[in-house]
Motif scaffolding. Structure first.
Motif, mmCIF file in Angstrom:
data_model
loop_
_atom_site.group_PDB
_atom_site.id
_atom_site.type_symbol
_atom_site.label_atom_id
_atom_site.label_comp_id
_atom_site.label_asym_id
_atom_site.label_seq_id
_atom_site.Cartn_x
_atom_site.Cartn_y
_atom_site.Cartn_z
ATOM 1 N N LEU A 192 -8.775 -8.273 1.078
ATOM 2 C CA LEU A 192 -7.521 -7.540 1.251
ATOM 3 C C LEU A 192 -6.456 -7.933 0.248
ATOM 4 O O LEU A 192 -5.647 -7.126 -0.165
ATOM 5 C CB LEU A 192 -6.946 -7.836 2.634
ATOM 6 C CG LEU A 192 -7.516 -7.113 3.833
ATOM 7 C CD1 LEU A 192 -6.830 -7.625 5.081
ATOM 8 C CD2 LEU A 192 -7.335 -5.618 3.694
ATOM 9 N N SER B 32 -8.843 -12.381 3.619
ATOM 10 C CA SER B 32 -7.493 -11.943 3.288
ATOM 11 C C SER B 32 -6.709 -13.149 2.821
ATOM 12 O O SER B 32 -7.169 -14.280 2.940
ATOM 13 C CB SER B 32 -6.826 -11.331 4.518
ATOM 14 O OG SER B 32 -6.776 -12.294 5.547
ATOM 15 N N ARG C 216 -7.068 -5.277 -6.465
ATOM 16 C CA ARG C 216 -6.975 -6.733 -6.583
ATOM 17 C C ARG C 216 -6.711 -7.170 -8.026
ATOM 18 O O ARG C 216 -6.179 -6.425 -8.821
ATOM 19 C CB ARG C 216 -8.232 -7.371 -5.990
ATOM 20 C CG ARG C 216 -8.585 -6.880 -4.579
ATOM 21 C CD ARG C 216 -7.645 -7.410 -3.532
ATOM 22 N NE ARG C 216 -7.961 -8.789 -3.195
ATOM 23 C CZ ARG C 216 -7.273 -9.840 -3.606
ATOM 24 N NH1 ARG C 216 -6.215 -9.675 -4.354
ATOM 25 N NH2 ARG C 216 -7.606 -11.051 -3.251
ATOM 26 N N HIS D 3 -0.670 -5.853 2.385
ATOM 27 C CA HIS D 3 -1.997 -5.291 2.662
ATOM 28 C C HIS D 3 -2.507 -5.725 4.038
ATOM 29 O O HIS D 3 -2.203 -6.806 4.496
ATOM 30 C CB HIS D 3 -2.982 -5.711 1.560
ATOM 31 C CG HIS D 3 -2.640 -5.094 0.236
ATOM 32 N ND1 HIS D 3 -3.147 -5.546 -0.948
ATOM 33 C CD2 HIS D 3 -1.839 -4.048 -0.061
ATOM 34 C CE1 HIS D 3 -2.670 -4.797 -1.931
ATOM 35 N NE2 HIS D 3 -1.869 -3.895 -1.430
ATOM 36 N N CYS E 272 -5.268 -1.522 0.958
ATOM 37 C CA CYS E 272 -5.477 -2.493 -0.123
ATOM 38 C C CYS E 272 -5.807 -1.754 -1.412
ATOM 39 O O CYS E 272 -5.871 -0.530 -1.433
ATOM 40 C CB CYS E 272 -6.571 -3.490 0.238
ATOM 41 S SG CYS E 272 -8.170 -2.737 0.484
ATOM 42 N N CYS F 291 -4.110 1.294 -5.383
ATOM 43 C CA CYS F 291 -3.735 0.773 -4.079
ATOM 44 C C CYS F 291 -3.732 2.021 -3.196
ATOM 45 O O CYS F 291 -3.306 3.084 -3.626
ATOM 46 C CB CYS F 291 -2.349 0.157 -4.146
ATOM 47 S SG CYS F 291 -1.867 -0.588 -2.595
#
Lengths: 477, 136
Positions: free
Chosen positions: A201, A132, A241, A206, A238, A101
């Motif tokens: 994002l 996002s 994920r 984020h 960001c 991150c």
């Protein structure tokens, strides 16, 4: 028997430096770099977490808490620990679930006034372009094979494919590609989670923000970073994920099956020796996930650049720098007069290297590494510069952001998302988010004071103030 | 008896799920977790079976919820109803979940990961309670 509260065990070492001396199962002392004011409101649990980390084998000098420390899982958020590069340990908890991150800052040749005239248009365009929130997948389709190449080559690979320019990755930590990545160490489950998420994002804190430079603290350094007052900059926050989250979960499971949890102060501090097979595999997978995150910020940069070009045909968008704040890296530091290689784990902490270090891009090497510290939604963010003193005090680390103060639930009870939007509009900030509730959860009041965090970093000399930016347009998950 | 409740947590989401036995506490934890992802109606048109292995109850809980997150993130699958069977040695969890697929676009919260933070699974006054914090 009267039990002493953990805060009472803190010994003041110097201004803004507190220590819990080695005691009980601790193998090294714990140190927290914080202002007296922020220490007052700090949860006991966060301090306990810094102490717990001090119980892990193979760590050196101090278990460290940064000025924005708050309670996390296993490690605190704002936690730093350095392990002997050969004999030490690696803990997925010392990196966090969202591997790499981080924050990227772009500078433009636009002025604040250019955006002010078209704020709504800009927010709509960026919101449309950059997926996002929950479940909005990426427009970037790729095969599993391509995903593996991205994990191997990071931002550099994407630039070579035409998604950006060379200077983008040259102005990124590790030049946008962490060495030692091995995509075959990333599970199929992680690939499945990541494949549709490049260039997104995610949700929570984020964001993409269009900001302007509001104040310059150091003219010379700001100039070297290409920043001047009134200039429009764009900040991207960001990580890796679902792919990174899955890598963390996978290796936590593998390590607990291999080593058991009986000797740990907290089971989320599960770890493996660096030289063990499992330790090595995690490091290779972590680097692969980190590269996915670098590529993620690169693709978003590319899309932001395209969109800005469309809205402002003469616009130029360049990368100032890109920092990781959830990562482990091999770095050399001088401890007790001897230079040695350490594996520095930073969870919610930013690297801060003073001028001269070879890790800093050539164009900034004579100045120091840029440090990017985002504030909460609607408040200021900061650009700092890395300092030599951080190498002595904090294994080259400083804070990473504001840190939460209020629970999401409490935040929602204070104000509605609609109200948050209105309040931000009054401050001249246009915000667009997939979720009004998400906006309420992320209200500025729910976070600690980022101004105080950077002031402490500056006073300590572990990351000095260069510039302050303020948002004009916010796109949230 | 309530199936689950949510508690205050500064940065994340914390819940407690209840059950008169361990199977039920796992089932209700799945429903609490699902309610974080989605608060609308979920149909019962797909069923999924999976097996979870772990050395203790907490490890089973971590892996069980993580599988639910994985199914949601990759297939948009959400649970409307679930049956869990814990093995006698408490190291395996046989799961059969009924629900609906392709709901990814309608989620409430993005969950990053399940955590062990403050996790417990214990029995008191004749009922089981599980506490879980999820990273959002």
């Amino acid at each position: 028997m009267f039990k002493m509260g953990i805060k009472e065990k803190l010994v003041k070492i110097d201004e803004n430096i507190y220590e819990i001396p080695k005691d009980g199962k601790m193998l090294i002392p714990a140190r927290i770099f914080i202002s007296p004011k922020m220490l007052e409101s700090l949860e006991d649990n966060a301090i306990q977490q810094v102490v717990n980390v001090a119980m892990l084998p193979g760590l050196e000098k101090h278990s460290i808490g940064m000025p924005d420390i708050h309670s996390g899982y296993g490690f605190s958020i704002g936690g730093v620990a350095a392990s002997d590069g050969k004999k030490g340990i690696i803990s997925p908890g010392g990196i966090g679930f969202d591997i790499n991150c981080g924050v990227r800052l772009l500078r433009t040749n636009l002025k604040k006034e250019d955006i002010l005239k078209r704020q709504k248009e800009v927010v709509e365009a960026l919101y449309r372009k950059i997926p996002s929130g929950v479940g909005r997948g990426s427009k970037f389709n790729m095969s599993k094979d391509e995903l593996k190449k991205i994990m191997g080559g990071g931002a550099k690979h994407l630039v070579e494919k035409g998604y950006g320019k060379k200077e983008d990755y040259l102005h990124t930590e590790e030049e946008g590609c962490l060495e030692g990545a091995d995509p075959s160490m990333v599970s199929d489950r992680a690939l499945k989670r990541g494949i549709g998420q490049l260039g997104t994002l995610g949700a929570g804190n984020h964001f993409v923000e269009v900001q302007f430079v509001d104040e310059i603290f150091d003219n010379e350094i700001a100039k070297a970073f290409g920043l001047k007052k009134g200039q429009v900059v764009i900040m991207i926050h960001c990580g890796s994920r679902g792919l990174g989250h899955q890598v963390a979960s996978d290796y936590i499971k593998e390590m607990e099956d291999e080593y058991g949890i009986q000797d740990l102060p907290d089971r989320e501090l599960i770890n493996a020796p660096i030289k063990s097979k499992l330790g090595q595999n995690y490091l290779k997978a972590m680097a692969a996930a980190a590269n996915f995150a670098f590529a993620n910020r690169q693709l978003i940069t590319h899309w932001v650049r395209e969109e800005m070009r469309y809205l402002f045909p003469k616009s130029e968008v360049d990368v100032v720098y890109d920092v990781c704040h959830n990562i482990a890296k091999f770095e050399k530091y001088n401890v007790n007069g001897k230079e040695k290689e350490f594996l520095v784990m930073r969870k919610g902490a930013t690297r801060s290297l003073g001028k001269g270090r070879k890790e800093i891009p050539a164009s900034y090497r004579k100045i120091g590494q840029p440090i990017l510290i985002p504030g909460s939604m609607g408040t200021s963010s900061y650009v700092l510069v890395g300092m030599k003193k951080a190498e002595d005090l904090t294994f080259g680390s400083t804070a990473h952001g504001a840190g939460r103060l209020m629970s999401r639930h409490a935040a929602i009870k204070t104000k509605t998302g609609e109200q948050v939007k209105i309040d931000l509009a009054k401050k001249g900030i246009e915000v667009k988010s997939g979720s009004l509730k998400g906006l309420a959860e992320e209200m500025p009041e729910a976070y600690k004071d980022v101004d105080e965090v950077v002031r402490v970093s500056h006073e300590l000399g572990i990351g000095n103030l260069v510039a302050k930016t303020r948002p004009l347009v916010v796109v949230k998950g | 008896m309530k199936k689950f409740v949510f508690l205050e947590h500064t940065a994340d989401i914390k819940f407690r799920a209840f059950g008169k036995n361990l199977n039920e506490v796992f089932e209700n934890s799945a429903l609490a977790f699902t309610s974080v992802l989605h608060d609308g109606k979920i149909k019962k048109d797909v069923n999924k079976k999976f097996l979870i292995k772990g050395n203790d109850l907490e490890a089973l809980m971590f892996r069980f919820l993580e599988e639910i997150l994985f199914l949601f993130e990759t297939e948009g699958f959400l649970i409307s109803n679930i049956k869990v069977k814990l093995s006698d040695d408490k190291k395996n969890l046989k799961v059969e979940a009924f629900g609906e697929e392709k709901l990814a676009g309608r989620a409430r919260h993005y969950i990053k990961a399940v955590t062990y933070n403050d996790m417990f699974i214990k029995k008191s006054a004749g009922r089981w309670t599980a506490q879980v914090v999820i990273d959002v």
